[in-house]
Design a protein around this motif. Structure first.
Motif, mmCIF file in Angstrom:
data_model
loop_
_atom_site.group_PDB
_atom_site.id
_atom_site.type_symbol
_atom_site.label_atom_id
_atom_site.label_comp_id
_atom_site.label_asym_id
_atom_site.label_seq_id
_atom_site.Cartn_x
_atom_site.Cartn_y
_atom_site.Cartn_z
ATOM 1 N N UNK A 1 0.839 -1.192 0.000
ATOM 2 C CA UNK A 1 0.000 0.000 0.000
ATOM 3 C C UNK A 1 0.880 1.250 0.000
ATOM 4 N N UNK B 1 -5.893 2.464 6.143
ATOM 5 C CA UNK B 1 -6.038 1.149 6.774
ATOM 6 C C UNK B 1 -5.899 1.276 8.299
ATOM 7 N N UNK B 2 -4.848 1.965 8.706
ATOM 8 C CA UNK B 2 -4.574 2.116 10.144
ATOM 9 C C UNK B 2 -5.700 2.836 10.867
ATOM 10 N N UNK C 1 -8.892 3.070 10.006
ATOM 11 C CA UNK C 1 -10.247 2.600 9.701
ATOM 12 C C UNK C 1 -11.024 3.686 8.950
ATOM 13 N N UNK D 1 -12.244 3.571 6.034
ATOM 14 C CA UNK D 1 -13.174 3.085 5.018
ATOM 15 C C UNK D 1 -14.041 2.000 5.634
ATOM 16 N N UNK E 1 -6.898 -4.141 12.716
ATOM 17 C CA UNK E 1 -7.176 -3.478 11.438
ATOM 18 C C UNK E 1 -7.843 -4.472 10.494
ATOM 19 N N UNK E 2 -8.695 -3.969 9.626
ATOM 20 C CA UNK E 2 -9.568 -4.872 8.876
ATOM 21 C C UNK E 2 -8.844 -5.639 7.772
ATOM 22 N N UNK F 1 -9.613 -4.363 3.983
ATOM 23 C CA UNK F 1 -9.145 -3.076 3.462
ATOM 24 C C UNK F 1 -8.257 -3.182 2.230
ATOM 25 N N UNK F 2 -7.361 -4.149 2.240
ATOM 26 C CA UNK F 2 -6.369 -4.249 1.175
ATOM 27 C C UNK F 2 -7.008 -4.147 -0.211
#
Ligand SMILES: Cc1cc2nc3c(=O)[nH]c(=O)nc-3n(C[C@H](O)[C@H](O)[C@H](O)COP(=O)(O)OP(=O)(O)OC[C@H]3O[C@@H](n4cnc5c(N)ncnc54)[C@H](O)[C@@H]3O)c2cc1C
Ligand code: FES
Ligand code: FES
Lengths: 160, 266, 773
Positions: free
Chosen positions: A91, A99-100, A102, A104, C15-16, C19-20
């Motif tokens: 990424x 991502x870190x 949250x 989304x 963390x989800x 997401x990737x």
């Protein structure tokens, strides 16, 4: 006298640094051509009216609505989509920050958010919560309530 | 929500553009596309052809200060108007107004000429033209004419521009006095519920937008020093100009923005 | 057993895993499904609120090059209809008559959407307009006419009263009355709806891609309405860009797409555009409440009487009537977190010539909170008491749990007073009044609004249109990795992460070794999908039970291999060992190997493989979360524009699985609450035309409209598996009421009170204007 054409035209689009030669009807929007002709489906369509921001791409480095432009107009311009902002592996720092933090949930607004946020970060100006919110105000998100997106963008600037 | 078919004409010169407009009476100019393309997508506008003037960007985006007037090309984008150092120095109220248009991505594409030609009653720039006493330069296959802004805007989305005319530039005389700008909108970037430019100099003038089909400019001979009395004066000016059947909320908002613009012009 | 007692993943800010793919544009949303030969649909929709169809001429449209079929009801003669429950169903395409603007009438199937829209313009439908039924109170009285001749306008009526109500009400020293209303609003998922269908040439089975929250429900409905064996249908949900209840319904367009694919034997897709979405996605809210309240001198509320009315629109969406939900369920929680002994209500849900009313996040909660908090604020203002104090006096006390409210609902133990006091503290309530007073002197109007809420979640009865249980099947593969399949239909809630957290804890493997599948009726056992804040409690419950069952199997095999008793086996960190003797251990993947590839090492009599399927039904019919929101607003009394400036939330949803994800849900709901309270309004004109059909008319909150929200958690466990409570809707249940209360507080000098949402600038100016004159 300029040539009028209702017929499909062949144009060369520079997208994410690559040239694509495609035949398009004049009425096909850039968003539709990116998605359906070039297979770059990361650019999303949420309103076709310029309001939601999901279709935002960079045109010559600046954020623009791909639903309000026609592909035939884009010859000679550099277009960057979310695909072009994604490193080959892993990424980008901004994506990492999303991502870190949250930033989304459903992820539908995310490509447009990332594109606008990239343009903002590229300006290299100091950011405040207010300026970040203002810059992102044209990108709607129905899931996150924006707070974590704002946090991610501010954090990404720190990390840059 | 996809546009109906249209022909595509790329204009490489102003002459080409106006020739195309003359040849195709149902054609439309496309500049930034930020007002036109939504209408196309909704099929509310169905031109036979689009005449793309973006290839003329280098010749129609001048920002020039002559010492007594600012000349702006029709293809000056809103964002550039908002940020350009010459505009900010010479006509700061114009760059302030431009920064209130839509959102960043809209301002990056939308053009001065497009906004003026489109003539949305709630748009900032048409009102700015009226407030600043601008002269609008239009060109057709027959030649060039100049139209004072006060005569240009004729009502909802209606202007003095002929179908075969291209707006090429605007000329703004050096503004006199101090200026203020204010607007109220539901959200950041929305078209204004009401907005106002106020000029405080040898004369006082308020130009409203969002209150009628076209920008409304009123000169006031006397502006009371007392805030309450001033409010009455704004209200009177508004009623004189647009009549008394405006909604109550609209009147309140118009008065509020006039007052805010006035105090900013201190 | 031991490790369930010390979870490592549950409660962690993981963390989800989703997401990737979403961040890198690898995710596939509905419109990203593209297969060779795929055709696209454009619908011709009704331009009238009510009209007879005199004729439909499709001949010109059919001749447009690239058009494959133009379909009318005769080509798709199916009804979306809960027969036996309601007297009326909706035809997939209009049959003889149209009932709302936007109702699908004709479908054009063409090479692409551009051509389909070109042809759709050429379809000629002749209508004979009828007088539309648009006013709720009039409709209830069967005026001007019945919407459907075969059914009364009121399609749901209920009355209820606590014993002794009339006496208690009459004897109370004070009474107030008010009519509250909520405008129509709708979910506006950023990704519009969409469906694609294709026939598998090898098996003849249908694959249906649906942007839905409930894949099994869509399969069941398609099978029922179109008379197709359900085994012939596979429903797959791609990535879904938001749902919020709106995507929990099965829609006419779904049926049409499937029918087109079946008849043409070509893949067919329909993607809603935004105008279609505002016209034809189910709407929500649209309630009127005639309320009376009785209370005493101390501010103690004694009784509430309410006539609840909802405009259900022209048809009843399958499987959930928004009108019945908004009213009958709201009535169950009208007393909110307050100990109000008496309640009487009457419910009327009516048909009208408007878009069908379905679910939008919170359904019954937002309206119930708006009314209950509105009542408390009115009582406080009437008695000139501090609104916080009136809340304190009425709040259910800890010793009253489990508490049965006046409607008969039993609340879980919660942190009612604690969350309230904590929120007051966080916003600095004690100092606020002084600040408010000082700023009023300068002509600035600040207000504070408190919303103490109960959140009914995880309905285990079927009234919510979903099944009450959820299912989870777990399959440990020979590598020791686990595939979990659930019937959920997430739309951004991060189930792939949270469910994996729960399962990983149970069986002692790493989070990344648990892959969660959902949204595919071929892989997942029958389940209820995601909606009604059910996934964490019910889905999570299923995951926990399945995890425990798998762990028991693993322990059994491990015990056999390590020559110990199963109850002495510890499973953690990818290993199994004998309690207290860590050197007697074995990798979990070795157990899996034995179970599949070296089966002679399995304990005698134990079936080969490591696979379980569990279903979970919570012990309570509804699990109640609670909490408190406080909003601070500033209202510009000159322009009428209100801005939310500060916001705090104290949330109690039992044991947290992943606090970060919970906070994401809260923040999203608060933003939607800002929309509900001051921006979002679907408006019909006097002809029944929806005038808000674009996102420049239907205003969603932007980043600049939403304040920074400060959040805190309290964890009062539920009686469900893991102590979990649902929380997907609470933030939208509480927030409109908090903001409405704050606006009313700001306008107190003008006698302002909020009885209608959203509050628009013109409403504010009217209040201020009334006070001035
Ligand atoms: C989401 C959104 C929000 C917006 N918010 C605002 C706002 O707050 N305030 C505001 O003022 N505007 C707003 N706009 C509109 C925006 O400012 C447009 O840029 C502007 O109105 C039109 O400029 P354009 O260059 O895009 O013109 P186009 O869309 O290309 O054209 C508009 C019309 O003008 C004609 N035209 C264009 N250029 C010329 C020319 N040189 N000569 C003759 N005719 C010409 C076209 O034929 C067309 O009829 C918004 C737009 C969007 C999508
Ligand atoms: S799709 Fe372009 S802005 Fe919404
Ligand atoms: S994450 Fe769903 S719209 Fe932004």
């Amino acid at each position: 006298m300029a040539e009028a054409s209702i017929q499909p035209l062949t144009v060369t689009l520079k997208v994410n640094g690559r040239d694509y030669t495609v035949t398009v009807e004049p009425r096909w929007t850039l968003a539709d051509v990116l998605r359906h002709q070039l297979g770059l489906t990361g650019t999303h369509v949420g309103c076709e009216q310029g309001v939601c921001g999901a279709c935002t791409v960079l045109v010559d480095g600046e954020p623009a609505r791909s639903c309000l432009m026609f592909a035939v107009q884009m010859e000679g311009h550099e277009i960057v989509t979310i695909e072009g902002l994604t490193p080959e592996a892993g990424l980008s720092p901004l994506q990492e920050a999303f991502h870190r933090h949250h930033a989304l949930q459903c992820g539908f607004c995310t490509p447009g958010m990332l594109v606008t946020a990239t343009a903002l970060l590229n300006q290299g100006k100091p950011l405040t919560e207010e300026t970040v919110r203002e810059a992102l105000s044209g990108n709607l998100c129905r899931c996150t309530g924006y707070q974590f997106i704002v946090d991610a963008v501010m954090d990404a600037q720190g990390g840059k | 929500m996809k546009p109906a078919p249209f022909g595509w004409i790329r204009a490489h010169s102003v002459a080409e553009a106006v020739a195309a407009l003359r040849e195709h009476p149902e054609a439309k100019v496309i500049a930034g596309g930020q007002s036109l393309v939504p209408l196309l997508n909704f099929r509310l506008s169905r031109p036979s052809h689009l005449v793309d003037i973006n290839p003329l960007e280098t010749s129609l985006n001048q920002v020039e200060w002559s010492g007594s007037a600012l000349t702006l090309g029709a293809l000056v984008r809103h964002q550039r108007l908002a940020e350009h150092p010459v505009v900010r120095e010479r006509v700061p109220v114009l760059s302030r107004a431009a920064s209130h248009i839509g959102h960043w991505a809209i301002r990056v594409r939308g053009t001065l000429g497009g906004s003026i030609s489109h003539a949305d009653p709630a748009a900032e720039l048409p009102a700015a033209m009226v407030a600043l006493n601008a002269v609008l330069v239009a060109q057709s296959a027959d030649g060039t004419r100049e139209i004072p802004a006060s005569e240009f805007f004729q009502g909802y989305y209606t202007t003095a521009l002929q179908a075969d005319e291209l707006l090429t530039a605007v000329r703004i005389p050096a503004p006199e006095g101090r200026w203020g700008f204010a607007e109220v909108a539901r959200r950041l970037g929305d078209f204004a519920l009401a907005g106002a430019f106020v000029q405080r100099g040898s004369r006082v003038a308020v130009t409203w937008f969002g209150v009628a089909g076209a920008p409304v400019r009123v000169e006031l001979t006397e502006v009371p020093a007392d805030a309450r009395e001033r409010e009455v004066a704004w209200r009177q000016a508004l009623t004189t100009a647009v009549g008394s059947d405006l909604e109550v909320a609209k009147v309140a908002q118009a008065v509020a923005v006039a007052e805010k613009a006035w105090s900013e012009a201190q | 057993m031991q490790q369930a007692m010390r979870p490592q993943m549950m409660g962690a800010r993981v963390s989800r895993v989703e997401d990737q793919r979403l961040l890198t544009a690898q995710a596939r949303f509905m419109d990203d499904i593209q297969v060779p030969g795929m055709l696209e649909i454009a619908f011709v929709r009704s331009p009238h609120a009510a009209a007879e169809i005199v004729s439909i001429d499709t001949s010109r449209a059919a001749q447009v090059p690239g058009v494959h079929k133009v379909m009318t009801f005769d080509d798709c003669p199916y009804w979306l209809w809960m027969r036996g429950v309601f007297k009326v169903g909706q035809p997939a395409l209009a049959h003889g008559e149209v009932y709302y603007v936007g109702q699908p009438v004709v479908a054009v199937v063409a090479e692409n959407r551009y051509i389909a829209e070109d042809a759709a313009e050429l379809v000629e439908v002749v209508y004979r307009p009828k007088e539309p039924v648009l006013d709720m109170r009039e409709a209830i009285a069967e005026r001007p006419r019945r919407v459907h001749p075969e059914a009364e306008n009121v399609f749901f009526h209920r009355e209820y009263q606590t014993p002794g109500f009339e006496e208690a009400f009459a004897q109370a020293p004070h009474h107030l009355s008010e009519t509250f209303s909520l405008s129509r609003q709708t979910a506006v998922t950023l990704e519009p709806r969409g469906t694609a269908a294709m026939v598998d040439p090898a098996t003849g089975r249908l694959t249906v891609y649906a942007s839905t929250q409930a894949p099994h429900r869509v399969r069941l409905d398609l099978a029922t309405f179109m008379d197709i064996p359900e085994t012939q249908i596979r429903v797959i949900t791609p990535e879904v860009g938001g749902g919020f209840g709106m995507k929990a319904a099965t829609y006419p367009e779904d049926v049409v797409v499937v029918q087109a694919a079946r008849t043409l034997r070509r893949p067919v897709k329909w993607i809603s555009d935004r105008m279609e979405s505002l016209l034809s996605d189910v709407h929500g809210r649209d309630d009127i409440h005639d309320v009376e309240v009785a209370f005493d001198d101390t501010g103690k509320i004694i009784a509430i009487r309410d006539h609840l009315m909802a405009d259900g629109g022209a048809f009843i969406p399958v499987p959930f009537s928004g009108a019945v939900g908004e009213t009958s369920l709201a009535a169950m929680v009208l007393t909110g977190p307050y100990d109000i002994p008496h309640l009487a209500y009457t419910i009327d849900c009516t048909f009208s010539n408007k878009t069908p009313l379905g679910a939008y996040r919170g359904v019954w909660g937002p309206v119930a909170s708006f009314i209950q908090e509105g009542i408390v604020d009115r009582v406080a203002r009437y008695l000139k008491m501090d609104p916080a104090e009136v809340r304190r006096r009425n709040m259910i006390r800890d010793e009253q749990f489990p508490y049965k409210n006046a409607a008969g609902m039993v609340y879980d133990r919660g942190s009612y007073l604690e969350s309230f006091e904590r929120a007051l503290d966080m916003i600095g309530y004690a100092d606020f009044r002084a600040r408010q007073k000082a700023l009023r002197q300068q002509g600035r109007y600040l207000g504070i609004g408190i919303s103490c809420f109960v959140e009914p979640s995880a309905m285990a009865s079927s009234e919510a249109g979903s099944v009450g249980y959820e299912s989870c099947s777990l399959r440990m593969e020979p590598s020791g990795r686990v595939i979990a399949a659930l019937g959920l239909g997430p739309t951004g809630q991060g189930h792939e992460t949270t469910m994996a957290q729960l399962i990983a804890d149970q069986i002692g493997v790493k989070l990344e070794d648990v892959i969660v599948l959902h949204g595919d009726t071929d892989s997942a056992p029958m389940g209820g999908g995601t909606g009604g804040s059910r996934s964490a409690t019910i889905g999570g419950g299923a995951a926990l039970v399945a995890g425990r069952q798998l762990r028991e199997k693993l322990a059994q095999v491990a015990a056999h291999l390590l020559e110990a008793a199963p109850e002495d086996i510890v499973l953690e960190d990818g290993k199994a060992w004998v309690s207290g003797v860590p050197e007697r251990s074995l990798a979990i993947r070795d157990i899996a190997r034995a179970a599949y590839l070296d089966v002679k090492r399995m304990p005698g009599g134990m079936p080969v493989g490591l696979e379980v399927t569990a279903r979970y039904l919570p012990p309570r019919p509804i699990t109640f979360s609670n909490g408190c929101h406080i909003a601070e607003v500033e209202v510009d009394i000159r322009t009428g524009v209100a801005r939310v400036t500060r916001y705090v939330v104290v949330n109690d949803c039992g044991r947290l699985i992943n606090p970060t994800i919970v906070e994401g849900q809260i923040l999203g709901g608060v933003a939607q609450g800002v929309g509900s309270a001051i921006l979002e309004r679907l408006h019909y004109d006097e002809n029944g035309q929806l005038t808000t059909t674009t996102l420049l008319d239907y205003l969603l909150p932007e980043a600049t409209d939403v304040p920074r929200v400060q959040m805190a958690h309290i964890e009062t466990p539920s009686e469900s598996e893991g102590g979990i409570k649902g929380m997907g809707e609470g933030s939208l249940i509480a927030s409109p009421a908090a903001i409405a209360g704050a606006i009313a507080d700001a306008l107190e000098p003008f006698g302002g009170l909020v009885d209608r949402l959203p509050v628009q600038p013109s409403d504010v100016l009217a209040m201020v204007g009334r006070a001035a004159s």
